[in-house]
Design an enzyme around this catalytic site. Structure first.
Site, mmCIF file in Angstrom:
data_model
loop_
_atom_site.group_PDB
_atom_site.id
_atom_site.type_symbol
_atom_site.label_atom_id
_atom_site.label_comp_id
_atom_site.label_asym_id
_atom_site.label_seq_id
_atom_site.Cartn_x
_atom_site.Cartn_y
_atom_site.Cartn_z
ATOM 1 N N ASP A 185 -0.129 5.106 0.616
ATOM 2 C CA ASP A 185 -0.431 6.271 1.758
ATOM 3 C C ASP A 185 -0.296 5.605 3.072
ATOM 4 O O ASP A 185 -1.143 4.633 3.123
ATOM 5 C CB ASP A 185 -1.636 6.973 1.392
ATOM 6 N N ASP A 244 -1.629 0.017 6.346
ATOM 7 C CA ASP A 244 -1.866 0.666 7.642
ATOM 8 C C ASP A 244 -3.557 0.867 7.765
ATOM 9 O O ASP A 244 -3.697 0.752 8.794
ATOM 10 C CB ASP A 244 -1.288 1.975 7.679
ATOM 11 N N LYS A 284 -9.495 -3.484 -3.872
ATOM 12 C CA LYS A 284 -7.947 -3.766 -3.988
ATOM 13 C C LYS A 284 -7.717 -5.465 -3.925
ATOM 14 O O LYS A 284 -6.573 -5.818 -4.583
ATOM 15 C CB LYS A 284 -7.282 -3.099 -2.800
ATOM 16 N N ASP A 330 0.790 -1.235 -0.146
ATOM 17 C CA ASP A 330 0.131 0.047 0.050
ATOM 18 C C ASP A 330 0.994 1.182 0.034
ATOM 19 O O ASP A 330 1.991 1.194 0.472
ATOM 20 C CB ASP A 330 -0.824 0.091 1.245
#
Length: 493
Positions: free
Chosen positions: A27, A196, A173, A25
């Site tokens: 961000d 996260d 995703k 991932d």
């Protein structure tokens, strides 16, 4: 042993090959914070925001994003950012904002994890709900094999703002990861993934080796319940007033030593360059100590003196590199810097007095002619040359392509090339930063590279061989990770 160190060990003991995926991932995972912040700031500075757009964002911020439908509303609210603009213009904007802003948010610990996966030959994949304009720069920097992003429609080179397919948020995703795995024969049970976000639980559970990176509350609870590794990655924070005081003291020491060197150079029989170099080296030592910087040479310290004259080459990440290199090389050396540095008030004059050679990078055709003073000092005066073969500071810890010039010079002068590998200068003063963070800079000096058998035709190949020495050394660097996940030891000021 920290969770981060255990993760590195798990990667290094995993199977090799592209059938193992490493999914990242973006961000909040590869970077601290969000890449969209830079785009938001750009629009604010350009005064392109309308009141309705501001109101939409405020409402979304208050409500949060908890579902694919919520994320679809986010994309609709951001549509004015992209709609009606040329696709190439948006890609260029993403590249510029990455280098000016977002690259400084990269987590150094995740860079180590990326290196470990690359060393095993794994398939590196960025998987993000962000747009391709935000994702392309980081994908290129890390050498990703694939970049999964939320794509928008482009008609005749103009972005309409409409989303193509399913946004890569949450289950979207996870679905994109499974599709990629089918298309490229990726063994998801043996693969790794990092995120996260709470919404990425379906994405993380699609692989055999998930990890929660500084996770939000829901993901943290889920990771704890399932026994997934939790990598809490935090870099040390410092009082900015204290950092400003230490940075000022560092620069002050440099200027004071330069003044002493100038006066010493007026004494008959003492060369101005010799006096300036000796004084600046001493002042730099004091300045680094005042800034809370310790320079630790882990290996090869003897090569700093045993093969002179030589061409020292180093990887360039930070304005702090200069001080570190002066501390290491100290004397009987000349360097190369861009013309703009020589034009700086006071600072440029000091470096000129210390014997640096300034070149105009815009005039590539005269590169060899501009370097002639450095070649003459190396060949006739016995002064070593110090140069960053990348030519400019990297936006990330990635080692950029090496220019052939320094290696041509070493071959023509008949001297060896000595690589100086700096691991974490950028963590203490990243590109664009004005303040120095206290900590330890780690250094390895590699054995001298003999140039006596080189030929002009093969210089490019030799330059790449030396570059690979840097890449390999950094990939195999012994990493000490502290319990809070940081990579750099902080000195007490």
């Amino acid at each position: 042993m920290s969770a981060f160190t255990r993760r590195l060990e798990a990667i290094r003991s995993s199977p090799r090959g592209k059938h193992i995926g490493a999914f990242f991932d973006y961000d909040g995972t590869l970077i601290e914070g969000f890449s969209a912040t830079a785009i938001f700031g750009e629009r604010l500075r350009s005064l392109e925001f309308g009141l309705g757009e501001v109101a939409d964002f405020a409402l979304i911020g208050l409500r949060g994003v908890e579902s694919e439908q919520d994320y679809a509303e986010v994309l609709e609210a951001t549509k004015p950012t992209f709609a009606g603009k040329p696709y190439t213009e948006l890609l260029a904007m993403g590249e510029r904002l990455f280098r000016q802003d977002t690259a400084a948010k990269l987590r150094p610990q995740m860079w180590q994890i990326l290196r470990a996966h690359r060393e095993r030959g794994h398939r590196i994949v960025i998987a993000s709900s962000a747009t391709r304009f935000q994702i392309e720069p980081i994908a290129r920097e890390i050498g990703a094999d694939h970049a999964l992003a939320t794509d928008v429609e482009v008609v005749d080179g103009i972005v309409t703002g409409a989303v193509i397919g399913r946004p890569l948020w949450g289950p979207g995703k996870a679905a994109a990861v499974r599709t990629l795995a089918r298309e490229h024969d990726i063994n998801l049970d043996a693969s790794f993934a990092y995120s996260d976000g709470n919404e990425d639980i379906p994405y993380l559970e699609s692989v055999g080796h998930p990890a929660a990176v500084s996770p939000r509350r829901t993901l943290r609870a889920e990771a704890s319940a399932r026994g997934w590794p939790i990598l809490d990655l935090r870099n040390p924070s410092h009082n900015r007033w204290a950092m400003a005081a230490r940075t000022g003291a560092c620069y002050g020491s440099f200027l004071a030593s330069a003044a002493a060197g100038f006066v010493a150079g007026l004494v008959p029989g003492v060369g101005s360059e010799t006096a300036m170099q000796a004084a600046v080296a001493m002042g730099t030592d004091v300045g680094l100590a005042l800034a809370g910087i310790d320079v630790s040479v882990l290996d090869g310290g003897q090569y700093l003196t045993s093969s002179r004259p030589c061409v020292f080459v180093f990887n360039h990440q930070s304005k702090l590199d200069l001080a570190v290199i002066v501390h290491l090389v100290r004397r009987d050396a000349t360097g190369v810097a861009k013309k703009e540095v020589g034009d700086l008030p006071v600072f440029g004059q000091i470096l000129d007095s210390a014997g640096l050679v300034f070149i105009d990078r815009a005039d590539a055709g005269r590169a060899i002619d501009q370097l002639e003073p450095a070649v003459r000092k190396l060949r006739d005066g016995g002064a070593s040359l110090v140069v960053a073969p990348e030519g400019t500071r990297s936006a990330t810890p990635r080692i950029g392509p090496f220019k052939k010039g320094p290696f041509h010079i070493a071959m023509q002068a008949g001297v060896p090339v000595v690589p100086i590998v700096l691991r974490n200068v950028g963590e203490l003063m990243w590109r664009g930063a004005q303040l120095i963070s206290p900590g330890t800079v780690e250094v390895k000096v590699l054995p001298p590279v003999d140039t006596s058998t080189w030929t002009t035709e093969a210089v490019g190949e030799h330059a790449e061989e030396v570059r690979q020495m840097f890449v390999s050394t950094l990939a195999q660097w012994p990493v000490e990770s502290f319990e809070d996940g940081r990579m750099t030891r902080t000195m007490e000021a």
